[in-house]
Design a protein around this motif. Structure first.
Motif, PDB file in Angstrom:
ATOM      1  N   THR A   1       0.676  -1.143  -0.088  1.00  0.00           N
ATOM      2  CA  THR A   1       0.190  -0.184  -0.037  1.00  0.00           C
ATOM      3  C   THR A   1       0.861   1.331   0.287  1.00  0.00           C
ATOM      4  N   ALA A   2       2.003   1.276   0.426  1.00  0.00           N
ATOM      5  CA  ALA A   2       3.049   2.304   0.403  1.00  0.00           C
ATOM      6  C   ALA A   2       3.572   2.414  -1.010  1.00  0.00           C
ATOM      7  N   HIS A   3       3.667   1.654  -2.058  1.00  0.00           N
ATOM      8  CA  HIS A   3       4.086   1.823  -3.268  1.00  0.00           C
ATOM      9  C   HIS A   3       3.742   3.179  -3.855  1.00  0.00           C
ATOM     10  N   PRO A   4       4.602   4.099  -4.555  1.00  0.00           N
ATOM     11  CA  PRO A   4       4.073   5.345  -4.982  1.00  0.00           C
ATOM     12  C   PRO A   4       3.003   5.598  -5.872  1.00  0.00           C
ATOM     13  N   ASP A   5       2.749   4.361  -6.735  1.00  0.00           N
ATOM     14  CA  ASP A   5       1.724   4.430  -7.767  1.00  0.00           C
ATOM     15  C   ASP A   5       0.235   3.815  -7.519  1.00  0.00           C
ATOM     16  N   VAL A   6       0.598   3.218  -5.990  1.00  0.00           N
ATOM     17  CA  VAL A   6      -0.757   2.756  -5.790  1.00  0.00           C
ATOM     18  C   VAL A   6      -2.008   4.003  -5.456  1.00  0.00           C
ATOM     19  N   GLU A   7      -3.081   3.691  -5.896  1.00  0.00           N
ATOM     20  CA  GLU A   7      -4.214   4.564  -5.475  1.00  0.00           C
ATOM     21  C   GLU A   7      -5.443   3.952  -4.636  1.00  0.00           C
TER      22      GLU A   7
ATOM     23  N   LEU B   1      -8.262   3.664   3.879  1.00  0.00           N
ATOM     24  CA  LEU B   1      -7.655   2.550   3.627  1.00  0.00           C
ATOM     25  C   LEU B   1      -6.204   2.180   3.855  1.00  0.00           C
ATOM     26  N   SER B   2      -5.383   3.340   3.226  1.00  0.00           N
ATOM     27  CA  SER B   2      -3.958   3.277   3.520  1.00  0.00           C
ATOM     28  C   SER B   2      -3.493   3.569   4.722  1.00  0.00           C
ATOM     29  N   ASP B   3      -4.586   4.278   5.518  1.00  0.00           N
ATOM     30  CA  ASP B   3      -4.348   4.514   7.202  1.00  0.00           C
ATOM     31  C   ASP B   3      -4.555   3.081   7.776  1.00  0.00           C
ATOM     32  N   ARG B   4      -5.555   2.243   7.528  1.00  0.00           N
ATOM     33  CA  ARG B   4      -6.021   1.351   8.052  1.00  0.00           C
ATOM     34  C   ARG B   4      -4.841  -0.020   7.585  1.00  0.00           C
ATOM     35  N   TYR B   5      -4.255   0.163   6.511  1.00  0.00           N
ATOM     36  CA  TYR B   5      -3.332  -0.904   5.948  1.00  0.00           C
ATOM     37  C   TYR B   5      -2.024  -0.108   5.412  1.00  0.00           C
ATOM     38  N   PRO B   6      -1.208   0.277   6.460  1.00  0.00           N
ATOM     39  CA  PRO B   6      -0.124   1.141   6.149  1.00  0.00           C
ATOM     40  C   PRO B   6       1.119   0.541   5.269  1.00  0.00           C
TER      41      PRO B   6
ATOM     42  N   PRO C   1     -18.278   1.169  -1.744  1.00  0.00           N
ATOM     43  CA  PRO C   1     -17.356   0.845  -2.949  1.00  0.00           C
ATOM     44  C   PRO C   1     -16.322   1.700  -3.032  1.00  0.00           C
ATOM     45  N   GLU C   2     -15.033   1.237  -3.130  1.00  0.00           N
ATOM     46  CA  GLU C   2     -13.843   2.038  -3.103  1.00  0.00           C
ATOM     47  C   GLU C   2     -13.108   1.693  -4.587  1.00  0.00           C
ATOM     48  N   PRO C   3     -12.652   2.596  -5.390  1.00  0.00           N
ATOM     49  CA  PRO C   3     -11.713   2.455  -6.307  1.00  0.00           C
ATOM     50  C   PRO C   3     -10.393   2.267  -5.895  1.00  0.00           C
ATOM     51  N   LEU C   4      -9.837   1.513  -6.606  1.00  0.00           N
ATOM     52  CA  LEU C   4      -8.381   1.298  -6.312  1.00  0.00           C
ATOM     53  C   LEU C   4      -7.389   1.099  -7.587  1.00  0.00           C
ATOM     54  N   TYR C   5      -6.335   1.468  -7.652  1.00  0.00           N
ATOM     55  CA  TYR C   5      -5.415   1.289  -8.697  1.00  0.00           C
ATOM     56  C   TYR C   5      -4.025   0.561  -8.130  1.00  0.00           C
ATOM     57  N   ILE C   6      -3.949  -0.745  -8.625  1.00  0.00           N
ATOM     58  CA  ILE C   6      -2.781  -1.518  -8.160  1.00  0.00           C
ATOM     59  C   ILE C   6      -1.603  -1.535  -9.295  1.00  0.00           C
ATOM     60  N   PRO C   7      -0.415  -1.198  -9.300  1.00  0.00           N
ATOM     61  CA  PRO C   7       0.490  -1.297 -10.377  1.00  0.00           C
ATOM     62  C   PRO C   7       1.107  -2.705 -10.041  1.00  0.00           C
ATOM     63  N   TYR C   8       1.459  -3.541 -11.142  1.00  0.00           N
ATOM     64  CA  TYR C   8       1.790  -4.892 -11.046  1.00  0.00           C
ATOM     65  C   TYR C   8       3.026  -4.812 -10.105  1.00  0.00           C
TER      66      TYR C   8
END
Length: 157
Positions: free
Chosen positions: A43-49, A54-59, A90-97
């Protein structure tokens, strides 16, 4: 001038290409049969959205499940976007490979795990001149039934 084949990075690229191909098929045709995915990512990856809460809950890392309900799955060369339901929100996420740590489809006992040299699994030892990242194809213990675990390190010189 000496040059070597970088099998570690080639394997990572191939494994991420496999994930991209699977997700593209799911985006176009939906999930077949009992297939579903557990995807753990940094979740700390710079390109994760993802949403701030959510980022606070899963740092450090977060595992998402793509099974019964997901929406707006789009796949590109760098990662994928999907909307998932978190407690009726519903929450949108972007996860880079590059942020993916594990990709598991327990319906067929298939899993990919991306590890760095400082995260070696128990029972595995890195060669003294090992690549910066270790590659292991494995299903996490909680999802493993009788799955085979294959260490790609055995193929390295």
């Amino acid at each position: 001038m000496s040059r070597e084949i970088d099998y570690g990075n080639l394997m990572h690229s191939a494994m991420r290409g496999l994930i991209r191909t699977v997700l593209q098929d799911i985006a176009e045709n939906g999930l077949p049969g009992n297939h579903h995915f557990f995807i753990t990512f940094d979740t700390a990856h710079p390109d994760v959205e993802l949403a701030d809460w959510l980022s606070d809950r899963y740092p450090g890392e977060m595992t998402v499940v793509m099974q019964h309900w997901f929406d707006n799955l789009t796949v590109d060369d760098e990662g994928f976007a999907v909307t998932l339901n978190f407690g009726d929100s519903p929450e949108p996420l972007y996860i880079p490979y590059d942020a993916i740590r594990t990709f598991v489809d327990p319906s067929v006992e298939f899993g990919l795990r991306f590890e760095s040299a400082d995260e070696e699994p128990e029972g595995y030892a890195a060669a003294p001149d090992a690549e910066e990242e270790q590659d292991t194809v494995q299903v996490p213990a909680e999802e493993k039934k009788n799955a085979d675990i294959v260490s790609l390190d055995s193929f390295r010189k």
